[in-house]
Design a protein around this motif. Structure first.
Motif, PDB file in Angstrom:
ATOM      1  N   LYS A 173      17.618 -19.863 -40.920  1.00 44.85           N
ATOM      2  CA  LYS A 173      17.719 -19.713 -39.459  1.00 44.85           C
ATOM      3  C   LYS A 173      17.701 -21.064 -38.744  1.00 44.85           C
ATOM      4  O   LYS A 173      18.466 -21.298 -37.809  1.00 44.85           O
ATOM      5  N   PHE A 174      16.809 -21.959 -39.193  1.00 46.18           N
ATOM      6  CA  PHE A 174      16.654 -23.202 -38.413  1.00 46.18           C
ATOM      7  C   PHE A 174      17.805 -24.186 -38.568  1.00 46.18           C
ATOM      8  O   PHE A 174      17.844 -25.208 -37.891  1.00 46.18           O
ATOM      9  N   HIS A 175      18.771 -23.854 -39.412  1.00 44.34           N
ATOM     10  CA  HIS A 175      19.971 -24.689 -39.510  1.00 44.34           C
ATOM     11  C   HIS A 175      20.920 -24.431 -38.336  1.00 44.34           C
ATOM     12  O   HIS A 175      21.862 -25.215 -38.124  1.00 44.34           O
ATOM     13  N   LEU A 176      20.704 -23.352 -37.595  1.00 46.80           N
ATOM     14  CA  LEU A 176      21.683 -22.920 -36.602  1.00 46.80           C
ATOM     15  C   LEU A 176      21.328 -23.307 -35.169  1.00 46.80           C
ATOM     16  O   LEU A 176      22.130 -23.118 -34.264  1.00 46.80           O
ATOM     17  N   TYR A 177      20.138 -23.853 -34.938  1.00 45.25           N
ATOM     18  CA  TYR A 177      19.688 -24.091 -33.568  1.00 45.25           C
ATOM     19  C   TYR A 177      20.135 -25.429 -32.982  1.00 45.25           C
ATOM     20  O   TYR A 177      20.121 -25.614 -31.772  1.00 45.25           O
ATOM     21  N   LYS A 178      20.482 -26.408 -33.817  1.00 43.31           N
ATOM     22  CA  LYS A 178      20.942 -27.736 -33.357  1.00 43.31           C
ATOM     23  C   LYS A 178      19.998 -28.328 -32.311  1.00 43.31           C
ATOM     24  O   LYS A 178      20.341 -28.462 -31.135  1.00 43.31           O
ATOM     25  N   PRO A 179      18.791 -28.694 -32.714  1.00 44.96           N
ATOM     26  CA  PRO A 179      17.785 -29.135 -31.750  1.00 44.96           C
ATOM     27  C   PRO A 179      18.124 -30.458 -31.070  1.00 44.96           C
ATOM     28  O   PRO A 179      18.766 -31.322 -31.653  1.00 44.96           O
ATOM     29  N   GLU A 203      15.602 -29.307 -49.867  1.00 46.33           N
ATOM     30  CA  GLU A 203      16.928 -29.664 -49.355  1.00 46.33           C
ATOM     31  C   GLU A 203      17.203 -28.991 -47.998  1.00 46.33           C
ATOM     32  O   GLU A 203      17.883 -29.559 -47.136  1.00 46.33           O
ATOM     33  N   GLN A 204      16.656 -27.786 -47.798  1.00 45.63           N
ATOM     34  CA  GLN A 204      16.894 -27.078 -46.536  1.00 45.63           C
ATOM     35  C   GLN A 204      16.314 -27.854 -45.345  1.00 45.63           C
ATOM     36  O   GLN A 204      16.852 -27.808 -44.236  1.00 45.63           O
ATOM     37  N   PHE A 205      15.226 -28.570 -45.584  1.00 42.36           N
ATOM     38  CA  PHE A 205      14.603 -29.353 -44.521  1.00 42.36           C
ATOM     39  C   PHE A 205      15.400 -30.623 -44.238  1.00 42.36           C
ATOM     40  O   PHE A 205      15.457 -31.095 -43.097  1.00 42.36           O
ATOM     41  N   SER A 206      16.030 -31.172 -45.273  1.00 43.22           N
ATOM     42  CA  SER A 206      16.933 -32.319 -45.056  1.00 43.22           C
ATOM     43  C   SER A 206      18.103 -31.908 -44.174  1.00 43.22           C
ATOM     44  O   SER A 206      18.503 -32.633 -43.256  1.00 43.22           O
ATOM     45  N   ILE A 207      18.643 -30.723 -44.436  1.00 42.90           N
ATOM     46  CA  ILE A 207      19.759 -30.215 -43.631  1.00 42.90           C
ATOM     47  C   ILE A 207      19.298 -29.995 -42.187  1.00 42.90           C
ATOM     48  O   ILE A 207      20.023 -30.287 -41.233  1.00 42.90           O
ATOM     49  N   PHE A 208      18.080 -29.497 -42.033  1.00 40.88           N
ATOM     50  CA  PHE A 208      17.518 -29.284 -40.688  1.00 40.88           C
ATOM     51  C   PHE A 208      17.448 -30.604 -39.912  1.00 40.88           C
ATOM     52  O   PHE A 208      17.887 -30.692 -38.758  1.00 40.88           O
ATOM     53  N   VAL A 209      16.928 -31.653 -40.544  1.00 40.80           N
ATOM     54  CA  VAL A 209      16.813 -32.960 -39.873  1.00 40.80           C
ATOM     55  C   VAL A 209      18.198 -33.484 -39.499  1.00 40.80           C
ATOM     56  O   VAL A 209      18.398 -34.026 -38.409  1.00 40.80           O
ATOM     57  N   ASP A 210      19.150 -33.281 -40.397  1.00 45.40           N
ATOM     58  CA  ASP A 210      20.513 -33.754 -40.115  1.00 45.40           C
ATOM     59  C   ASP A 210      21.218 -32.920 -39.046  1.00 45.40           C
ATOM     60  O   ASP A 210      22.246 -33.347 -38.505  1.00 45.40           O
ATOM     61  N   SER A 211      20.666 -31.731 -38.728  1.00 45.66           N
ATOM     62  CA  SER A 211      21.292 -30.859 -37.722  1.00 45.66           C
ATOM     63  C   SER A 211      20.877 -31.218 -36.298  1.00 45.66           C
ATOM     64  O   SER A 211      21.436 -30.699 -35.334  1.00 45.66           O
ATOM     65  N   ILE A 212      19.885 -32.102 -36.156  1.00 44.42           N
ATOM     66  CA  ILE A 212      19.444 -32.537 -34.822  1.00 44.42           C
ATOM     67  C   ILE A 212      20.602 -33.272 -34.152  1.00 44.42           C
ATOM     68  O   ILE A 212      21.292 -34.083 -34.783  1.00 44.42           O
ATOM     69  N   VAL A 213      20.825 -33.001 -32.870  1.00 44.76           N
ATOM     70  CA  VAL A 213      21.989 -33.605 -32.190  1.00 44.76           C
ATOM     71  C   VAL A 213      21.837 -35.119 -32.105  1.00 44.76           C
ATOM     72  O   VAL A 213      20.727 -35.646 -32.055  1.00 44.76           O
ATOM     73  N   ASN A 214      22.961 -35.822 -32.106  1.00 48.28           N
ATOM     74  CA  ASN A 214      22.942 -37.284 -31.992  1.00 48.28           C
ATOM     75  C   ASN A 214      22.161 -37.712 -30.757  1.00 48.28           C
ATOM     76  O   ASN A 214      22.364 -37.172 -29.668  1.00 48.28           O
ATOM     77  N   GLY A 215      21.267 -38.690 -30.949  1.00 52.85           N
ATOM     78  CA  GLY A 215      20.448 -39.153 -29.840  1.00 52.85           C
ATOM     79  C   GLY A 215      19.196 -38.322 -29.616  1.00 52.85           C
ATOM     80  O   GLY A 215      18.404 -38.632 -28.724  1.00 52.85           O
ATOM     81  N   GLY A 216      19.028 -37.289 -30.419  1.00 54.01           N
ATOM     82  CA  GLY A 216      17.836 -36.449 -30.322  1.00 54.01           C
ATOM     83  C   GLY A 216      16.646 -37.123 -30.984  1.00 54.01           C
ATOM     84  O   GLY A 216      16.688 -38.302 -31.359  1.00 54.01           O
TER      85      GLY A 216
END
Length: 451
Positions: A173-179, A203-216
């Motif tokens: 789920k947390f891969h889809l929120y783009k924080p 690995e899922q947490f690495s993907i989560f960190v990479d999903s944060i928007v640029n400049g976040g």
């Protein structure tokens, strides 16, 4: 907007349905079984299905969106009809993102602590009359629903669960929120039915960190080695801000948090909760709450529902109930209660109830989890093992996993209850940890033991 929920009765799903109803969406739904409190809450708003089951005739071209819950299966008749008609089908997290893509999204991730941290943030915002949208995994004092969605609020605070999104969307789920703003509290292997190896889970947490928007930005618990490694290894162009457990003391069963203005008595306790508090403080500051205002509000926070929830207390004894079931949570919770009541005998009871905890291979992860308890008890139901189609778990395997020669193990609910009700709780602290109910234990009856 016409929205239909397939599996409307789930804890998360029914709260989203209520949130949309409150926004005057036309909401319908189906489910094959609905438990309390979902049943009464849906009924109160006229959203309870007239009959339980799946009804493809409910799925028509007049629907603007389908929200698909995890309780449904991939061959669900209503889902198949929606696919046949080419309707827009959202998973729960996809729909939340769709509703919040023009807001500042604050996402709290981690194997443990995320519900408490999200709850702390919302408590502080509510205390200072700052209105925000949110989704949290526990019922909070002062909040009618667990999901709130508005047109006007700038911020939405989302608890970022790493479990799968839907039966047809296997992404966490947390891969889809783009924080825009994120937090990572801890990583400890869980959900082994979905993530069979620790490496795959991390690995899922690495993907989560990479999903944060640029400049976040991300705030992360630097005391957790895996969190530190995952965040610091990310090449995402974001600000990385570490936090750690603040200084505190415990005096006569009262936790005092060190602040620039002196020691502050707080309601929550335990190193893990103080660590959660430090993370929540950072996020609240990102959201415009200054440090003094945070401390003023957090002093009144009593905890999230089912998280170290005090269910009874007398002059000489106390009882807590906690949702803890994964090894890291069990250890942190047990340590917290022993630290808070160091002069009392701690009776810690753990029910092995989840798929992971009843897996013979995963059991070894519980090594040392109950070491802080003076009396350690484990309950599990062989019937639950059978239902989950797992290999039989033996007393010996459990004893070896926890590495306690004096571990007390029960498989019969009546025997466990007899043990509990035979105890003299004078100068004792009782801790009941489970995501179940020990085969039908009445917690109201338990509270009468403390007098």
């Amino acid at each position: 907007m016409n929205v239909h929920f397939i599996a409307i009765g789930g804890a998360a799903m029914h709260n989203l349905a209520l949130a949309l109803h409150n926004r005057e969406y036309n909401v319908t739904g189906s489910d094959d079984i609905i438990f309390e409190p979902s049943k009464s809450r849906l009924n109160a708003k006229g959203l309870l299905p007239k009959a339980f089951g799946w009804f493809p005739e409910k799925i028509t071209n007049s629907l603007d969106a389908i929200v698909l819950g995890m309780h449904a299966k991939a061959d669900n008749p209503e889902l198949l009809k929606a696919q046949e008609l080419g309707l827009k089908i959202y998973s729960y997290p996809e729909f939340l993102y769709e509703q919040s893509k023009h807001k500042t999204r604050v996402v709290i991730g981690g194997s443990h602590g995320k519900t408490t941290i999200t709850s702390m943030i919302l408590h502080v915002m509510h205390y200072h009359d700052r209105d925000v949208d949110y989704m949290v995994g526990a019922q909070l004092d002062g909040f009618d629903v667990m999901v709130k969605l508005t047109e006007e609020n700038d911020f939405i605070v989302l608890e970022g669960d790493e479990y799968l999104s839907s039966p047809i969307d296997r992404r966490p789920k947390f891969h889809l929120y783009k924080p825009n703003i994120a937090l990572l509290s801890g990583i400890a292997w869980d959900h082994i039915n979905v993530f069979p190896t620790y490496e795959n889970y991390v690995e899922q947490f690495s993907i989560f960190v990479d999903s944060i928007v640029n400049g976040g930005s991300i705030n992360y618990n630097e005391e957790d080695d895996d969190v530190k490694r995952v965040v610091e290894a990310s090449e995402n162009t974001i600000r990385k801000i570490a936090y750690q457990t603040p200084e505190y003391t415990v005096e006569n069963g009262q936790t005092l948090l060190e602040t620039p203005e002196g020691d502050l008595p707080i309601e929550v306790f335990g190193k893990h909760n103080l660590n959660n508090l430090a993370g929540a403080k950072w996020i609240c500051q990102h959201m415009g709450i200054d440090e003094d205002d945070f401390y003023e509000a957090i002093a009144t926070f009593k905890g999230a529902s089912k998280r170290l929830e005090k269910i009874a207390e007398s002059k000489t004894s106390v009882a807590y109930k906690d949702f803890a079931h994964s090894p890291s949570k069990v250890e942190a919770t047990t340590n917290a209660v022993k630290e808070q009541y160091k002069n009392r005998t701690l009776v810690a009871c753990l029910e092995l109830h989840t798929y992971s905890s009843l897996n013979a291979e995963f059991l070894k992860e519980y090594k040392g989890a109950l070491d802080s308890a003076d009396i350690a008890v484990v309950f599990y139901s062989p019937h639950a093992v059978e239902i989950k189609k797992l290999e039989e778990v033996t007393h010996e395997q459990i004893s070896n996993a926890f590495e306690r020669d004096d571990l007390i193990i029960y498989t019969n609910p009546a025997d466990f209850k007899d043990f509990l009700f035979s105890q003299n709780f004078d100068d004792k602290a009782l801790l009941l940890m489970s995501s179940g109910n020990y085969g039908g234990l009445d917690f109201d009856e338990v509270t009468k033991l403390i007098n």
